[in-house]
Design an enzyme around this catalytic site. Structure first.
Site, PDB file in Angstrom:
ATOM      1  N   SER A 185     -12.514 -15.191  -3.860  1.00 17.71           N
ATOM      2  CA  SER A 185     -13.830 -14.845  -4.389  1.00 17.71           C
ATOM      3  C   SER A 185     -14.659 -16.108  -4.519  1.00 17.71           C
ATOM      4  CB  SER A 185     -13.686 -14.189  -5.761  1.00 17.71           C
ATOM      5  OG  SER A 185     -14.951 -14.163  -6.391  1.00 17.71           O
ATOM      6  N   HIS A 240     -14.469 -12.502  -0.410  1.00 15.79           N
ATOM      7  CA  HIS A 240     -14.965 -11.561  -1.424  1.00 15.79           C
ATOM      8  C   HIS A 240     -16.270 -12.120  -1.998  1.00 15.79           C
ATOM      9  CE1 HIS A 240     -14.336  -8.542  -4.672  1.00 15.79           C
ATOM     10  NE2 HIS A 240     -14.896  -9.453  -5.455  1.00 15.79           N
ATOM     11  N   ASP A 274     -19.189 -11.593  -4.634  1.00 18.30           N
ATOM     12  CA  ASP A 274     -19.539 -10.905  -5.890  1.00 18.30           C
ATOM     13  C   ASP A 274     -21.040 -10.916  -6.114  1.00 18.30           C
ATOM     14  OD1 ASP A 274     -17.037 -10.096  -7.129  1.00 18.30           O
ATOM     15  OD2 ASP A 274     -16.591 -12.238  -7.300  1.00 18.30           O
ATOM     16  N   MET A 315     -23.981  -9.758  -8.558  1.00 15.97           N
ATOM     17  CA  MET A 315     -24.229  -9.291  -9.937  1.00 15.97           C
ATOM     18  C   MET A 315     -25.724  -9.320 -10.212  1.00 15.97           C
ATOM     19  SD  MET A 315     -21.355 -11.458 -11.960  1.00 15.97           S
ATOM     20  CE  MET A 315     -19.659 -11.565 -11.398  1.00 15.97           C
ATOM     21  N   HIS A 336     -18.786  -7.021  -3.018  1.00 20.45           N
ATOM     22  CA  HIS A 336     -18.510  -6.356  -4.300  1.00 20.45           C
ATOM     23  C   HIS A 336     -19.831  -6.258  -5.058  1.00 20.45           C
ATOM     24  CE1 HIS A 336     -16.171  -6.362  -8.372  1.00 20.45           C
ATOM     25  NE2 HIS A 336     -16.769  -5.223  -8.124  1.00 20.45           N
ATOM     26  N   MET A 385     -21.850  -5.385  -7.896  1.00 17.94           N
ATOM     27  CA  MET A 385     -21.881  -5.077  -9.337  1.00 17.94           C
ATOM     28  C   MET A 385     -23.345  -4.967  -9.749  1.00 17.94           C
ATOM     29  SD  MET A 385     -18.810  -7.625 -10.470  1.00 17.94           S
ATOM     30  CE  MET A 385     -19.014  -8.631  -9.011  1.00 17.94           C
ATOM     31  N   MET A 442     -10.545  -2.715 -10.701  1.00 15.65           N
ATOM     32  CA  MET A 442     -10.859  -3.909 -11.488  1.00 15.65           C
ATOM     33  C   MET A 442      -9.775  -4.104 -12.546  1.00 15.65           C
ATOM     34  SD  MET A 442     -13.598  -5.119 -10.194  1.00 15.65           S
ATOM     35  CE  MET A 442     -13.712  -6.471 -11.368  1.00 15.65           C
ATOM     36  N   ASP A 451      -8.962  -6.669  -8.325  1.00 12.91           N
ATOM     37  CA  ASP A 451      -9.903  -7.770  -8.562  1.00 12.91           C
ATOM     38  C   ASP A 451      -9.911  -8.139 -10.041  1.00 12.91           C
ATOM     39  OD1 ASP A 451     -11.977  -9.565  -8.550  1.00 12.91           O
ATOM     40  OD2 ASP A 451     -13.543  -8.099  -8.045  1.00 12.91           O
TER      41      ASP A 451
END
Ligand code: DX5
Ligand code: ZN
Length: 218
Positions: free
Chosen positions: A7, A30, A32, A34, A63, A65, A134, A172
């Site tokens: 990540s 990965h 992320d 957000m 991913h 979020m 998660m 994750d």
């Protein structure tokens, strides 16, 4: 097959290209995303994703979020995302979202927070290339692994086997040398690791070590 997914949330953002190149031996990257709403933190967006995509041929697992993830699907595919992993808590139509991802020519995945049950989604697994469990509350790297989520992994593993599906189970949060074997034994195939890779002096060696520990536990 075991997949190790570093990540980049835990990478050095001032040297992101160089950090990504350090994990050329990883199976996927990965990413992320957000938005400061779905989770109480901000990371980066499409431009940084594009920059990462420009320095590697590796598969980018997005991913997301973020709230209203579907609104951003096209943007993240344009930025180089290869699989769109949205949170079921952020959409009212996970089936429609999976179809949208496929229509855009990429894979679909869904993620569930630690407190979200998996049962409502078990009949729709054939629409998803990946399910991401998660094992921390999403939002921050470096948190402690929550072993209780492995019950969901076992339920998923059994259902995927019964139905003869190819859906990959990913995990994750808090994956490290001390936790990866438990997750692998429960049926996880794809392991996200942030601090356990980029927090090490030799991230490539950390990837290989994690892979070995996962393979031994399966
Ligand atoms: C947390 C992110 C994770 C994070 C994992 O919300 O989704 O991908 O980078 O970090 P570690 O591996 O340090 O727990
Ligand atoms: Zn993540």
């Amino acid at each position: 097959m075991i997949y190790i997914a570093p990540s980049i949330l835990a990478a050095d953002y001032a040297a992101l290209g160089s950090d990504v190149r350090k994990v050329a031996n990883a199976d996927l990257i990965h990413v992320d995303i957000m938005d400061g709403h779905f989770v109480p933190n901000l990371s980066f967006g499409p431009d940084v994703t594009k920059a990462v995509n420009n320095v590697t041929e590796q598969f980018l697992d997005m991913h997301l979020m973020i709230e209203q993830p579907e609104k951003w699907f096209e943007t993240y595919v344009g930025a180089g995302g290869d699989r769109l992993v949205f949170h079921v808590e952020a959409t009212s139509d996970h089936v429609g979202a999976a179809r949208q991802a496929h229509d855009l020519g990429v894979q679909a995945g869904f993620a569930v927070k630690p407190g979200t049950s998996i049962e409502p989604y078990l009949d729709d697994l054939e629409l998803f290339e990946e399910v991401m469990i998660m094992s921390v509350e999403p939002g921050f790297g470096g948190q402690k692994f929550m072993p209780e989520v492995l019950d969901k992994v076992r339920v998923l593993r059994d259902r995927i086997a019964e139905a003869g599906l190819g859906t990959i189970i990913a995990i994750d949060g808090g994956i490290a040398e001390t936790t990866i074997a438990h997750a692998a034994a429960a049926g996880v195939e794809s392991f996200v690791a942030g601090s356990a890779v980029f927090g090490k002096d030799d991230p490539a060696a950390a990837v290989e070590n994690l892979r070995l520990l996962a393979e031994q536990a399966r």
